[in-house]
Motif scaffolding. Sequence first.
Motif, PDB file in Angstrom:
ATOM      1  N   ALA A   1       0.844  -1.207   0.000  1.00 46.36           N
ATOM      2  CA  ALA A   1       0.000   0.000   0.000  1.00 46.36           C
ATOM      3  C   ALA A   1       0.876   1.253   0.000  1.00 46.36           C
ATOM      4  CB  ALA A   1      -0.893  -0.017   1.237  1.00 46.36           C
ATOM      5  N   PHE A   2       0.255   2.393  -0.308  1.00 48.26           N
ATOM      6  CA  PHE A   2       0.994   3.660  -0.226  1.00 48.26           C
ATOM      7  C   PHE A   2       0.727   4.285   1.141  1.00 48.26           C
ATOM      8  CE2 PHE A   2       2.064   8.050  -0.657  1.00 48.26           C
ATOM      9  CZ  PHE A   2       3.187   8.017  -1.460  1.00 48.26           C
ATOM     10  N   TYR A   3       1.804   4.616   1.865  1.00 45.10           N
ATOM     11  CA  TYR A   3       1.695   5.189   3.200  1.00 45.10           C
ATOM     12  C   TYR A   3       2.070   6.676   3.137  1.00 45.10           C
ATOM     13  CZ  TYR A   3       0.981   0.464   4.714  1.00 45.10           C
ATOM     14  OH  TYR A   3       0.435  -0.789   4.860  1.00 45.10           O
TER      15      TYR A   3
ATOM     16  N   LEU B   1      13.009   2.324   5.980  1.00 43.20           N
ATOM     17  CA  LEU B   1      12.716   1.336   7.029  1.00 43.20           C
ATOM     18  C   LEU B   1      11.326   1.570   7.615  1.00 43.20           C
ATOM     19  CD1 LEU B   1      13.808  -0.853   9.168  1.00 43.20           C
ATOM     20  CD2 LEU B   1      14.223   1.137  10.601  1.00 43.20           C
ATOM     21  N   ILE B   2      11.034   2.833   7.925  1.00 44.80           N
ATOM     22  CA  ILE B   2       9.750   3.146   8.569  1.00 44.80           C
ATOM     23  C   ILE B   2       8.588   2.937   7.587  1.00 44.80           C
ATOM     24  CG2 ILE B   2       8.412   4.948   9.746  1.00 44.80           C
ATOM     25  CD1 ILE B   2      11.141   6.072  10.749  1.00 44.80           C
ATOM     26  N   ALA B   3       8.800   3.379   6.347  1.00 36.45           N
ATOM     27  CA  ALA B   3       7.721   3.265   5.352  1.00 36.45           C
ATOM     28  C   ALA B   3       7.463   1.811   4.948  1.00 36.45           C
ATOM     29  CB  ALA B   3       8.062   4.097   4.123  1.00 36.45           C
ATOM     30  N   ASN B   4       8.526   1.017   4.846  1.00 38.17           N
ATOM     31  CA  ASN B   4       8.358  -0.349   4.344  1.00 38.17           C
ATOM     32  C   ASN B   4       8.161  -1.393   5.434  1.00 38.17           C
ATOM     33  OD1 ASN B   4       8.775   0.673   1.770  1.00 38.17           O
ATOM     34  ND2 ASN B   4      10.990   0.374   1.908  1.00 38.17           N
TER      35      ASN B   4
ATOM     36  N   VAL C   1       7.652  -0.533   9.156  1.00 40.05           N
ATOM     37  CA  VAL C   1       6.957  -0.169  10.405  1.00 40.05           C
ATOM     38  C   VAL C   1       5.515   0.276  10.121  1.00 40.05           C
ATOM     39  CG1 VAL C   1       7.042   1.227  12.511  1.00 40.05           C
ATOM     40  CG2 VAL C   1       9.181   0.498  11.433  1.00 40.05           C
ATOM     41  N   ALA C   2       5.351   1.238   9.225  1.00 42.34           N
ATOM     42  CA  ALA C   2       3.992   1.726   8.923  1.00 42.34           C
ATOM     43  C   ALA C   2       3.047   0.596   8.488  1.00 42.34           C
ATOM     44  CB  ALA C   2       4.054   2.832   7.873  1.00 42.34           C
ATOM     45  N   PRO C   3       3.507  -0.393   7.699  1.00 42.77           N
ATOM     46  CA  PRO C   3       2.562  -1.439   7.271  1.00 42.77           C
ATOM     47  C   PRO C   3       2.146  -2.434   8.361  1.00 42.77           C
ATOM     48  CG  PRO C   3       4.410  -1.270   5.727  1.00 42.77           C
ATOM     49  CD  PRO C   3       4.772  -0.495   6.944  1.00 42.77           C
ATOM     50  N   LEU C   4       2.763  -2.381   9.538  1.00 34.40           N
ATOM     51  CA  LEU C   4       2.391  -3.343  10.577  1.00 34.40           C
ATOM     52  C   LEU C   4       0.946  -3.099  11.026  1.00 34.40           C
ATOM     53  CD1 LEU C   4       5.609  -3.325  12.832  1.00 34.40           C
ATOM     54  CD2 LEU C   4       4.930  -5.079  11.186  1.00 34.40           C
TER      55      LEU C   4
END
Lengths: 109, 179
Positions: free
Chosen positions: A18-20, B127-130, B132-135
């Motif tokens: 997804a795009f974050y 690291l954060i985008a790939n 951490v955020a998707p957790l």
Amino acid sequence: MNPNIAPDIFAVLPREKAFYFFTSIGNYTGVNASSLNEFAEKIREVNVKSLEFHLNRGDFEKWLTEVLQDTEIAEEIRKLKRLNLAGDDLRNHLCETVSRRLEHSKSPL
Amino acid sequence: MKHRNGETTLDATDLKILEILQENARLAYSDIGKRLGLAHSTIFERIKKMEANGIIAQYTVKVDLERMGTKKLMAMMTIYTDPKESEKVAEQLGKLPQIIEIYTSLSEELLIIAKVIAEDQESLHALIANSVAPLEGVLRIRTSIVTKKFKETQPSIGAIADKLTFIKRARNINRGKGT
């Protein structure tokens, strides 16, 4: 089916693809999009700083090309970047570009 | 050191040994003994007991990365989480080698605070985008990049000693004996 439509344009993606939306390095807004449809919705509501951040970094183009495999819209967004837009002007142009692509994709040949 | 009802109680000598080891964990038993006026065999036995009980958890090396020439960037992440998922989020973060410390905190919302190291801002963001955020359960993230370190120590045994009731007890006993 319209041959210009990229195969994954309507796909609903898994979380990791997804795009974050971030407003700056490491600062995640909590808004994300798992499809182009959702992306179109989220760019209307997300903090405009996030749009500026990702446009300048080329993140939108990268995601649209590498994940959704839609080079056509990626190119449209690359053109937007050259206009040096900011704030609501940027949001409006971006929304228009994505909506146009969605409409075009839905319409028959 | 005494054991009572499954609890381990350290006496004043154990605490002094720990204080000395915190300063320099490579000191010989005989050197510690000399400083405390005790036989090296006494020091050896006490240290072995504290190792066996897990009070001495680890002997490690503190490496100064800057002196090594590795310019690493350090950042503190505040991760706002869904309370139902926070344990899982913390466990997943623990698997990432770039994340070196993880804590949970309850303020208005449930937070995870994590210290992270990265090569540069771009790899920190990736690291954060790939990862951490998707957790699942991550609601949003605030990240502060550390610009200057003023202090980094472990809590000193000496500094926290007065907060521990069993030490007060041991000190009072010592005072009573006139030592």
